[in-house]
Motif scaffolding. Sequence first.
Motif, PDB file in Angstrom:
ATOM      1  N   UNK A 199      42.624  24.135  33.605  1.00 26.27           N
ATOM      2  CA  UNK A 199      41.349  24.584  33.043  1.00 26.27           C
ATOM      3  C   UNK A 199      41.422  26.070  32.716  1.00 26.27           C
ATOM      4  N   UNK A 200      40.281  26.708  32.516  1.00 26.82           N
ATOM      5  CA  UNK A 200      40.245  28.077  32.019  1.00 26.82           C
ATOM      6  C   UNK A 200      39.715  29.075  33.045  1.00 26.82           C
ATOM      7  N   UNK A 201      39.955  28.807  34.320  1.00 25.92           N
ATOM      8  CA  UNK A 201      39.515  29.729  35.367  1.00 25.92           C
ATOM      9  C   UNK A 201      40.346  31.016  35.323  1.00 25.92           C
ATOM     10  N   UNK A 202      39.707  32.126  35.644  1.00 28.00           N
ATOM     11  CA  UNK A 202      40.389  33.422  35.633  1.00 28.00           C
ATOM     12  C   UNK A 202      40.372  34.092  36.994  1.00 28.00           C
ATOM     13  N   UNK A 203      39.370  33.802  37.821  1.00 26.72           N
ATOM     14  CA  UNK A 203      39.235  34.440  39.128  1.00 26.72           C
ATOM     15  C   UNK A 203      39.120  33.364  40.208  1.00 26.72           C
ATOM     16  N   UNK A 204      39.675  33.656  41.383  1.00 22.25           N
ATOM     17  CA  UNK A 204      39.648  32.678  42.471  1.00 22.25           C
ATOM     18  C   UNK A 204      38.227  32.397  42.946  1.00 22.25           C
ATOM     19  N   UNK A 205      37.336  33.358  42.809  1.00 25.41           N
ATOM     20  CA  UNK A 205      35.950  33.136  43.250  1.00 25.41           C
ATOM     21  C   UNK A 205      35.279  32.028  42.442  1.00 25.41           C
ATOM     22  N   UNK A 206      35.784  31.752  41.252  1.00 24.79           N
ATOM     23  CA  UNK A 206      35.239  30.635  40.482  1.00 24.79           C
ATOM     24  C   UNK A 206      35.479  29.319  41.213  1.00 24.79           C
ATOM     25  N   UNK A 207      36.656  29.183  41.801  1.00 25.66           N
ATOM     26  CA  UNK A 207      36.977  27.985  42.589  1.00 25.66           C
ATOM     27  C   UNK A 207      36.092  27.935  43.833  1.00 25.66           C
ATOM     28  N   UNK A 208      35.953  29.079  44.496  1.00 25.22           N
ATOM     29  CA  UNK A 208      35.146  29.136  45.716  1.00 25.22           C
ATOM     30  C   UNK A 208      33.687  28.786  45.436  1.00 25.22           C
ATOM     31  N   UNK A 209      33.176  29.204  44.282  1.00 22.93           N
ATOM     32  CA  UNK A 209      31.771  28.929  43.965  1.00 22.93           C
ATOM     33  C   UNK A 209      31.518  27.441  43.748  1.00 22.93           C
ATOM     34  N   UNK A 210      32.568  26.690  43.391  1.00 24.18           N
ATOM     35  CA  UNK A 210      32.443  25.237  43.261  1.00 24.18           C
ATOM     36  C   UNK A 210      32.508  24.580  44.629  1.00 24.18           C
ATOM     37  N   UNK A 211      33.521  24.950  45.409  1.00 23.95           N
ATOM     38  CA  UNK A 211      33.711  24.335  46.727  1.00 23.95           C
ATOM     39  C   UNK A 211      32.563  24.674  47.685  1.00 23.95           C
ATOM     40  N   UNK A 212      31.937  25.807  47.466  1.00 25.84           N
ATOM     41  CA  UNK A 212      30.828  26.231  48.314  1.00 25.84           C
ATOM     42  C   UNK A 212      29.696  25.197  48.309  1.00 25.84           C
ATOM     43  N   UNK A 213      29.589  24.450  47.243  1.00 27.75           N
ATOM     44  CA  UNK A 213      28.489  23.498  47.102  1.00 27.75           C
ATOM     45  C   UNK A 213      28.884  22.072  47.507  1.00 27.75           C
ATOM     46  N   UNK A 214      30.130  21.864  47.924  1.00 32.07           N
ATOM     47  CA  UNK A 214      30.611  20.521  48.289  1.00 32.07           C
ATOM     48  C   UNK A 214      30.964  20.505  49.773  1.00 32.07           C
ATOM     49  N   UNK A 215      30.016  20.164  50.590  1.00 37.08           N
ATOM     50  CA  UNK A 215      30.179  20.246  52.038  1.00 37.08           C
ATOM     51  C   UNK A 215      31.157  19.211  52.588  1.00 37.08           C
ATOM     52  N   UNK A 216      31.381  18.110  51.844  1.00 35.73           N
ATOM     53  CA  UNK A 216      32.245  17.040  52.336  1.00 35.73           C
ATOM     54  C   UNK A 216      33.666  17.130  51.782  1.00 35.73           C
ATOM     55  N   UNK A 217      33.973  18.162  51.031  1.00 34.44           N
ATOM     56  CA  UNK A 217      35.264  18.276  50.366  1.00 34.44           C
ATOM     57  C   UNK A 217      36.409  18.417  51.382  1.00 34.44           C
ATOM     58  N   UNK A 218      37.441  17.558  51.223  1.00 37.97           N
ATOM     59  CA  UNK A 218      38.598  17.572  52.115  1.00 37.97           C
ATOM     60  C   UNK A 218      39.891  17.954  51.397  1.00 37.97           C
ATOM     61  N   UNK A 219      39.969  17.655  50.099  1.00 43.69           N
ATOM     62  CA  UNK A 219      41.210  17.868  49.352  1.00 43.69           C
ATOM     63  C   UNK A 219      40.920  18.620  48.064  1.00 43.69           C
ATOM     64  N   UNK A 220      41.702  19.680  47.793  1.00 42.56           N
ATOM     65  CA  UNK A 220      41.513  20.515  46.604  1.00 42.56           C
ATOM     66  C   UNK A 220      42.837  20.666  45.870  1.00 42.56           C
ATOM     67  N   UNK A 221      42.789  20.439  44.571  1.00 39.90           N
ATOM     68  CA  UNK A 221      43.993  20.559  43.741  1.00 39.90           C
ATOM     69  C   UNK A 221      43.704  21.512  42.595  1.00 39.90           C
ATOM     70  N   UNK A 222      44.455  22.617  42.531  1.00 35.37           N
ATOM     71  CA  UNK A 222      44.278  23.607  41.469  1.00 35.37           C
ATOM     72  C   UNK A 222      45.659  23.841  40.875  1.00 35.37           C
ATOM     73  N   UNK A 223      46.057  22.939  39.970  1.00 33.25           N
ATOM     74  CA  UNK A 223      47.424  22.965  39.477  1.00 33.25           C
ATOM     75  C   UNK A 223      47.496  22.290  38.134  1.00 33.25           C
ATOM     76  N   UNK A 224      48.720  22.108  37.667  1.00 35.80           N
ATOM     77  CA  UNK A 224      48.944  21.308  36.477  1.00 35.80           C
ATOM     78  C   UNK A 224      49.035  19.851  36.889  1.00 35.80           C
ATOM     79  N   UNK A 225      48.380  18.952  36.163  1.00 36.79           N
ATOM     80  CA  UNK A 225      48.454  17.521  36.422  1.00 36.79           C
ATOM     81  C   UNK A 225      49.109  16.837  35.238  1.00 36.79           C
ATOM     82  N   UNK A 226      50.212  16.168  35.468  1.00 40.81           N
ATOM     83  CA  UNK A 226      50.960  15.524  34.396  1.00 40.81           C
ATOM     84  C   UNK A 226      50.140  14.431  33.740  1.00 40.81           C
ATOM     85  N   UNK A 227      49.938  14.467  32.438  1.00 41.80           N
ATOM     86  CA  UNK A 227      49.205  13.406  31.759  1.00 41.80           C
ATOM     87  C   UNK A 227      50.020  12.128  31.714  1.00 41.80           C
ATOM     88  N   UNK A 228      49.376  11.044  31.368  1.00 40.39           N
ATOM     89  CA  UNK A 228      50.057   9.755  31.304  1.00 40.39           C
ATOM     90  C   UNK A 228      50.851   9.655  30.011  1.00 40.39           C
TER      91      UNK A 228
END
Length: 612
Positions: A199-228
């Motif tokens: 995606x087009x994120x530039x700062x790590x706080x952008x990721x934190x601002x998303x996870x901050x709202x997901x109290x049940x989140x257990x797994x986070x992936x911030x990488x390249x995902x190979x398309x099919x």
Amino acid sequence: MPDGFYIFYVGKRLSYDNQLCTVRYIGEVKGTKGEWLGVEWDDPTRGKHSGEHGGTKYFECLNQSTATSASFIRPARKYDPFRSFAEALKAKYASDPVQDPSIHIVFATKPGDNALKKDPLARINQPIRISGKEVEEVGFDKIRKQLAQLSELKIVILDGLRMDRSVARLREGMEEWEKGLTDVREACPKAIELDLSRNLFEEWREIASICEQLEKLKSLRVEYAMPSFPFIIPHKLTPPSGNRFRDISITAAERPRCLAAFANITDLKLEDTLLPWESIASLTHLFPALITFSASSNYYTSLTSHILNPAITSLTLEDNNLTSLSVISSLASLPSLRRLILKSNKISIITADSSPSPPVFSSSVTELDLTYNDISTWSFLDALPRSFPGLTSLRISHNPLYAHLQTPDGRPMTPEDGYMLTIARLSCLRTLNYSPITDKERLNAESYYLSLIAKELAYAPEKDAPAILESHPRYKELCEEYGEPVIARERGGVNPNSLAARLVRLHVYLKDSTENQQVELEIPGRCTAYTLIGMVSREFKTKPMGMRLVWETGDWMPAPKGVEEEDNDSESEDEEESEVGRVMREVEIVPGTRSVGTWIDGMEATIRVELR
């Protein structure tokens, strides 16, 4: 923002025709008019150069694995529109139903069903029955409706959706990102797994601002995902890259919020981000509950002394450029590390020239994956227990070591032989390549290894014996376990590379035969097991698949602890009492293309034929 109004800066993330890139340069290019944007494409094969034009270097690319990852683009060129989190979620899971006029629905009716013949559309509201049971009809629209229940989603994959979160970026005069954001919580409050790759994120706080709202989140992936793709992609292919952060710093005011945002995440993947190891290590300390971590595909050649979160138990550094174990010595201080995956690197040695001594990892490390590396010597495997004193499980396939193995007399060996020798050389192993090692497998492997050492000593001059034994650290231990083999050095013997050395004399007999059926065969050692089985089946007039060939080695040795007498196929009921507690090593010749010479040691052998 009004049409035609653009704001660019170095580090800005953009997308052109769904190809992501990062602005690395803004300015003029010699020999041209006007300003240009120098961009580095996430796909390193997308560009035409590496930041230079006409012999002048204008900017450096973060990904230096290829010379075609950059381009110059005019600022007026229109880029793809950005998406917010909610827009990306709807685009992925709640897109509009597909209306295709070319699709026609045809219903099959039973003979005599006049009502349906007159009005086929009456079938639409009729229940579907198969074998008298009513079933539910599921189509694309129904699946789409189910996925569109965004508030119920638990696994959320939003890779490659041009997501931008500028609302959470730090603005002038602010000490932390904006408080009170609820867009993510309102969209998918039950998310447990989240993928924000490409995606087009530039700062790590952008990721934190998303996870901050997901109290049940257990797994986070911030990488390249190979398309099919409709084909298999080689494991060494460098894929398009993942998110590119220009700022991962966290202010003092933001740190408590980050710790709270990531408090329940146990699984983190930061792959293909090209972040330096120092940054990667510092980010892991923002995840208090982190257990499983991956930093693959970041082109690391070595790791600095910066320490990861000490709570990590499973670490993956797959597909980097590591060349030795000493370049990852900083990981030796991780007290809880249990599983280390170093697959698809360039590891060939334990210690680099600049390292005074080999690294010693915590005894908690029991699992190690070294597949697809450049290991070519047995000395590497012999030294593994010193660097990993707790090692019990190893993956070692697809290394050059197993490509050109030979016996002491020059005959080729298969990778299966190599894995048997790996078991014998590493007494600590309980699992090899995901397969548990049984007591019988270890017995056969170690006795086979001991016989090869004896053969190597027999073919070499006596003065070379100390050097040979030094290359086999377990020799003394194996002699204590099984007895020291007899070393028969014959002068003027057969040249192991001559034609005579390639012929093997076989004494073949049929077990439990009342007519004492037996035959002698002399065949080249390169004959396959299939050929031998065919010859034996003709001699005894049996079906090839209806018999079993067993080489009786004649090597008797004490049974090691843990091997029960009933597990020993070589012991017969009429065996003398003096042989109780001893076992004879036997080898079954399995049907296949493997040559007979790799199954049998020596110029003569006794083969027992057992009818199935």
